[in-house]
Scaffold this active site. Sequence first.
Site, short mmCIF file in Angstrom:
data_model
loop_
_atom_site.label_atom_id
_atom_site.label_comp_id
_atom_site.label_asym_id
_atom_site.label_seq_id
_atom_site.Cartn_x
_atom_site.Cartn_y
_atom_site.Cartn_z
N GLU A 142 0.84 -1.19 0.00
CA GLU A 142 0.00 0.00 0.00
C GLU A 142 0.88 1.25 0.00
O GLU A 142 2.02 1.23 0.49
CB GLU A 142 -0.89 -0.02 1.26
CG GLU A 142 -1.84 1.18 1.35
CD GLU A 142 -3.00 0.97 2.31
OE1 GLU A 142 -2.99 -0.01 3.06
OE2 GLU A 142 -3.92 1.81 2.29
N GLU A 165 -12.66 -2.65 1.97
CA GLU A 165 -13.33 -2.35 3.24
C GLU A 165 -14.46 -1.34 3.01
O GLU A 165 -14.50 -0.26 3.63
CB GLU A 165 -12.32 -1.88 4.31
CG GLU A 165 -11.31 -2.98 4.62
CD GLU A 165 -10.47 -2.77 5.86
OE1 GLU A 165 -10.46 -1.65 6.43
OE2 GLU A 165 -9.81 -3.74 6.29
N GLU A 181 -6.30 -9.40 3.57
CA GLU A 181 -5.50 -8.71 4.59
C GLU A 181 -5.50 -9.57 5.85
O GLU A 181 -6.56 -9.87 6.39
CB GLU A 181 -6.05 -7.31 4.90
CG GLU A 181 -5.80 -6.33 3.77
CD GLU A 181 -6.20 -4.89 4.10
OE1 GLU A 181 -6.10 -4.49 5.28
OE2 GLU A 181 -6.62 -4.19 3.16
O1 AHR Z 1 -3.22 -2.60 6.18
C1 AHR Z 1 -3.54 -1.38 6.76
C2 AHR Z 1 -5.00 -1.03 6.58
O2 AHR Z 1 -5.79 -1.95 7.28
C3 AHR Z 1 -5.54 -1.10 5.18
O3 AHR Z 1 -5.29 0.06 4.46
C4 AHR Z 1 -7.01 -1.27 5.39
O4 AHR Z 1 -7.63 -1.97 4.35
C5 AHR Z 1 -7.08 -2.02 6.72
O5 AHR Z 1 -7.99 -1.46 7.56
#
Ligand code: AHR
Length: 515
Positions: free
Chosen positions: A46, A195, A319
């Site tokens: 990210e 999300e 994730e």
């Molecule tokens: O991985 C960090 C954050 O955690 C991501 O940006 C989000 O999708 C999640 O809440």
Amino acid sequence: MKHLLTILCGIFLFVSSTVFAQNKVTLSGDLGKHTINKHIYGHFAEHLGKCIYGGLYVGENNTKIPNKDGVRMDVVNALKKMKIPNLRWPGGCFADTYQWKDGIGPKANRPKIVNVWWGNVTEDNSFGTHDFLNMCELIGPEPYLAGNVGSGTVKDLADWVQYVNFKGVSPMSDLRAKNGRENPWKVRYWGVGNEAWGCGGNMKPDYYANIYRQSATFMNASFENNERLFRIASGASDNDYNWTETLMREIPHNMLEGIAMHHYSVIDWKQKGPSTTFTEELYFKTMKEALLMDELVKRHSTIMDKYDPAKKVALVVDEWGGWYDVEPSTNPGFLFQQNTMRDAVLAGATLNIFHKYCERVRMANLAQVVNVLQSVILTNEEKMILTPTYHVLEMYNVHQDATMLPVEVQSNDYTFGNEKLPAISVSASRDKNGAVHVSLVNIDPNKAQEITINVTGVNASGVTGRILTSAKVQDYNTFENPNKIQPAAFSGASLKNNTLTVKLPPVSVVVLELK
Ligand code: AHR
């Protein structure tokens, strides 16, 4: 008195040896039916802290750190060796603010924006679509692009698909060629938002299901040779089973290839605890959260089975990982944390769970690949270290695309206070050359575990293996001592008459090969 003591000692030894002997496993080498999809070994990058800038990308003009088009070569080589199968980008929460057209064309002309999710730092867009997709070609993983559904338009997303995938003449493929890339990259994996229940738009599941249907409709038209995209719906947080149920019910399955689910091993969102100086109590709590993955995957899968008994739609845990307080005096918005043996056993046990449910869990992404949360790599300027988690992912890569062999596990307890967890976790697979691999984890920080595995359907006479362990669960690699924790040859296993006997030291991860 002396006599009594001898008797008591004898009783103690008998009891403790019986306790050791409780770990029992059966491994059915002849019952393997399902493949462990290599994509459950995926990662996530990210625009957050030093994941992209400094971690993967140091800029084309950097003369101190060897790089190819700005991508650091030490990281490239480490990720290749680990066999990274896919990489998700550009977020996370960042994805639903990302305007992909900001990241193409001459770098000097790209707009500078504010990264509102992660520290309000300036994002200069110097790492964009070409940089990411070319980097994937250099390293090897299939790219997984997370589309902006929260604040972007349906047209923006359809344009992005056309830009990276369309071969013929079109406004977007012409623009791509003008920016230096004639042939499309052919990106198969697409996230439809991230999300959506939170940072991706705070939507309700019914509303998101409609948004998904609308977006997905315009995402398939442009792929070469009518190949289908693999579209992944933004999924549930942890145990939000209603989210999965609604999406499975409301989205036609011919426009849905995967549904995501996120689960971080966090003990308390307000006080996550330190990444290295944690107590045994915090360790126990983290492992409890990690092992919860079994129940989460099982229950989300059961809901999916109701609507999709043929298991066509994949559960994508895009994730997962341990999440602790940031390192002292680092930017709280950068989520930089160290990585100890706690993370190693967390990774090993989680991957064993994904293997168990591999028929439904066909993709997953550890968060995140470099310098953020449970990373496999940490960098500091020109230095780079591999974390204990890296070593687990590298040791386990023998399971990628292998046939999962069912195991039944009866484990000793690891107890803390009044609570208990299974001390061991095990999984097994047979690769395409016929070699059988068994992965074992002992999460107990105090006791070794002796395991007896009854092996059927495997024609093997010997066993070799590697182990990852350290004296303390809090141990980690540093830039000064980068190889404190690294895999070593393992001599604690023996195979005799179809009985595999293994002795796992406290907090250890072992991968065996039966030949
Ligand atoms: O991985 C960090 C954050 O955690 C991501 O940006 C989000 O999708 C999640 O809440």
